[in-house]
Design an enzyme around this catalytic site. Structure first.
Site, PDB file in Angstrom:
ATOM      1  N   HIS A  17       7.762  -1.446  -0.187  1.00 12.91           N
ATOM      2  CA  HIS A  17       8.863  -1.223   0.364  1.00 12.91           C
ATOM      3  C   HIS A  17       9.793  -2.086   0.475  1.00 12.91           C
ATOM      4  O   HIS A  17      11.286  -2.171   0.161  1.00 12.91           O
ATOM      5  CB  HIS A  17       8.726  -1.563   1.989  1.00 12.91           C
ATOM      6  CG  HIS A  17       8.147  -0.473   2.741  1.00 12.91           C
ATOM      7  ND1 HIS A  17       6.480  -0.536   3.409  1.00 12.91           N
ATOM      8  CD2 HIS A  17       7.511   1.082   2.571  1.00 12.91           C
ATOM      9  CE1 HIS A  17       6.272   0.180   3.608  1.00 12.91           C
ATOM     10  NE2 HIS A  17       7.504   1.644   3.615  1.00 12.91           N
ATOM     11  N   LYS A  41       2.315  10.563  13.290  1.00 12.62           N
ATOM     12  CA  LYS A  41       1.553   9.646  12.824  1.00 12.62           C
ATOM     13  C   LYS A  41       0.495   8.763  14.134  1.00 12.62           C
ATOM     14  O   LYS A  41       1.913   8.150  14.615  1.00 12.62           O
ATOM     15  CB  LYS A  41       1.487   9.994  11.634  1.00 12.62           C
ATOM     16  CG  LYS A  41       2.736   8.535  11.238  1.00 12.62           C
ATOM     17  CD  LYS A  41       2.805   8.355   9.898  1.00 12.62           C
ATOM     18  CE  LYS A  41       3.029   7.391   9.479  1.00 12.62           C
ATOM     19  NZ  LYS A  41       3.528   7.643   7.464  1.00 12.62           N
ATOM     20  N   ARG A  90       6.341   6.977  -5.585  1.00 17.51           N
ATOM     21  CA  ARG A  90       5.024   5.871  -6.071  1.00 17.51           C
ATOM     22  C   ARG A  90       4.349   6.943  -7.401  1.00 17.51           C
ATOM     23  O   ARG A  90       4.503   6.676  -8.141  1.00 17.51           O
ATOM     24  CB  ARG A  90       4.314   5.651  -5.288  1.00 17.51           C
ATOM     25  CG  ARG A  90       4.400   4.606  -4.193  1.00 17.51           C
ATOM     26  CD  ARG A  90       4.186   4.200  -2.638  1.00 17.51           C
ATOM     27  NE  ARG A  90       3.609   5.697  -1.872  1.00 17.51           N
ATOM     28  CZ  ARG A  90       2.873   6.379  -0.940  1.00 17.51           C
ATOM     29  NH1 ARG A  90       2.436   4.759  -0.250  1.00 17.51           N
ATOM     30  NH2 ARG A  90       3.217   7.065  -0.580  1.00 17.51           N
ATOM     31  N   SER A 128       1.648   1.770   3.276  1.00 16.25           N
ATOM     32  CA  SER A 128       1.198   1.547   5.097  1.00 16.25           C
ATOM     33  C   SER A 128      -0.248   1.968   5.116  1.00 16.25           C
ATOM     34  O   SER A 128      -0.767   0.912   5.586  1.00 16.25           O
ATOM     35  CB  SER A 128       2.375   1.657   6.301  1.00 16.25           C
ATOM     36  OG  SER A 128       3.777   1.326   5.368  1.00 16.25           O
TER      37      SER A 128
END
Length: 171
Positions: A17, A41, A90, A128
């Site tokens: 990030h 979530k 990514r 994360s």
């Protein structure tokens, strides 16, 4: 002035990030790191904790500001007068999700562009949820997050104790 919005849950903020935001700050006049408060979530950190961790990560970056937000990202982008939404990619599977999201946002606001930055090679594996899982299993996350985030993860894991099984935090 071109203002860019970099939205996310940042639970927790990690070096991927930070890399994307820092690179966006080279392209745009101002980058707003917007910490989403109520994703669909399970999270480890509260919105205030996440905002604090992100703020600390960017305390020495004058072009990067941090705030929290609720609701549709595109509505928040309009509210802060952002012309661009920044996203990081990514792996190939990220592209499909981000492509659909960009098209939906384009339908809602044709005047706000989405810019995707490819992550630096050393951060391609970072997410994360990966950081949280490694931390919950007492692994070393020092190469993945800033020192203050590592300390916050360690404290959170100690406070959680045996109350929650490790897979309860998966995205």
């Amino acid at each position: 002035m071109v203002r860019a919005l970099f939205p996310g849950t940042f639970d927790p903020v990690h070096l991927g990030h930070i890399d994307i935001a820092s690179r966006a700050a080279r392209l745009f006049d101002e980058v707003i790191m917007a910490v989403y408060d109520k994703p669909l979530k399970t999270l480890m950190f509260s919105p205030d904790e996440r905002i604090s961790l992100v703020t600390e990560a960017f305390k020495d970056h004058p072009k990067i500001k941090v705030t929290g937000y609720s609701g549709l990202t595109i509505d928040f982008a309009r509210k802060i007068e952002a012309q661009v939404i920044v996203r990081g990619l990514r792996v190939f599977s990220d592209f499909e999700f981000e492509f659909r999201m960009a098209l939906a946002n384009q339908r809602l606001a044709k005047d706000i562009e989405t810019v995707a930055l490819i992550t630096a090679e050393q951060h391609t594996f970072l997410s994360s949820s990966t950081v949280r899982e490694i931390a919950m299993l007492n692994g070393d996350v020092s190469s993945m997050v800033p020192a203050h985030v590592k300390a916050a993860l360690h404290a959170k894991v100690i406070n959680m104790g045996e109350q929650s099984p490790p897979n309860a935090l998966r995205d």
